[in-house]
Design a protein around this motif. Structure first.
Motif, mmCIF file in Angstrom:
data_model
loop_
_atom_site.group_PDB
_atom_site.id
_atom_site.type_symbol
_atom_site.label_atom_id
_atom_site.label_comp_id
_atom_site.label_asym_id
_atom_site.label_seq_id
_atom_site.Cartn_x
_atom_site.Cartn_y
_atom_site.Cartn_z
ATOM 1 N N THR A 93 -0.827 13.217 -15.792
ATOM 2 C CA THR A 93 0.615 13.225 -16.064
ATOM 3 C C THR A 93 0.915 14.055 -17.311
ATOM 4 O OG1 THR A 93 0.825 11.031 -15.063
ATOM 5 C CG2 THR A 93 2.631 11.767 -16.483
ATOM 6 N N VAL A 94 0.111 13.906 -18.357
ATOM 7 C CA VAL A 94 0.311 14.669 -19.595
ATOM 8 C C VAL A 94 0.109 16.164 -19.333
ATOM 9 C CG1 VAL A 94 -0.631 15.096 -21.901
ATOM 10 C CG2 VAL A 94 -0.248 12.753 -21.128
ATOM 11 N N LYS A 149 -4.846 8.818 -14.528
ATOM 12 C CA LYS A 149 -3.476 9.167 -14.140
ATOM 13 C C LYS A 149 -2.669 9.627 -15.350
ATOM 14 C CE LYS A 149 -2.400 6.551 -10.018
ATOM 15 N NZ LYS A 149 -1.520 5.546 -9.469
ATOM 16 N N THR A 150 -2.885 9.003 -16.480
ATOM 17 C CA THR A 150 -2.157 9.358 -17.698
ATOM 18 C C THR A 150 -2.508 10.779 -18.135
ATOM 19 O OG1 THR A 150 -2.210 7.049 -18.372
ATOM 20 C CG2 THR A 150 -1.665 8.660 -20.058
ATOM 21 N N ALA A 151 -3.758 11.160 -18.060
ATOM 22 C CA ALA A 151 -4.186 12.507 -18.454
ATOM 23 C C ALA A 151 -3.580 13.553 -17.527
ATOM 24 C CB ALA A 151 -5.706 12.597 -18.451
#
Length: 142
Positions: A6-7, A2-4
């Motif tokens: 989002t980035v 999810k972080t990737a």
């Protein structure tokens, strides 16, 4: 994961915003001469005179000046900006320093360069109507 995602989404949005902002600023960063030329584009009208000379006339949007340009077929060579004296009478100087004046009368232009005078009429152009100054009194002086 999810972080990737989002980035990546943030980077894409930032890039899109940057391109959008850069596109909006481009017209504001044009040179003053480019902006003035675009604002003053009322057309360029070719004239031929009774003495065989030729020139082009470009009225400026303000109505307070015109530019005339001539080459070897002209009574002067180069481009001159003539300021409005009164009504359709304009005067200034050619690049060589000679006094240049025009008086518009209908579609006709009376051109004076130094002590030489000529009556000039628009060249026929099927794509553009000639510039019309309106009817002037023949008593107006250059």
């Amino acid at each position: 994961m999810k972080t990737a995602i989002t980035v990546v989404v943030i980077v894409i949005l930032a890039a899109a915003a940057w391109f959008w902002q850069a596109g909006r600023q481009a017209p504001a960063q044009q040179g003053a001469a480019d902006q003035q030329a675009a604002a003053n584009d009322l057309g360029t009208y070719p004239y031929t005179c009774d003495n065989g000379s030729e020139f082009t006339l470009s009225p400026l949007e303000s109505g307070q000046a015109v530019q005339i340009s001539a080459d070897a077929q002209g009574m002067f060579t180069g481009t001159a900006t003539l300021d409005q004296v009164k009504g359709t009478s304009y005067a200034g100087a050619a690049p060589d320093g000679q006094r240049v004046a025009i008086l518009g009368d209908g579609e006709t232009v009376h051109l004076t360069v130094g002590s030489a005078q000529a009556t000039c009429n628009p060249k026929p152009n099927p794509d553009e109507a000639p510039w019309n100054w309106g009817d002037m009194s023949t008593t107006t002086n250059l």
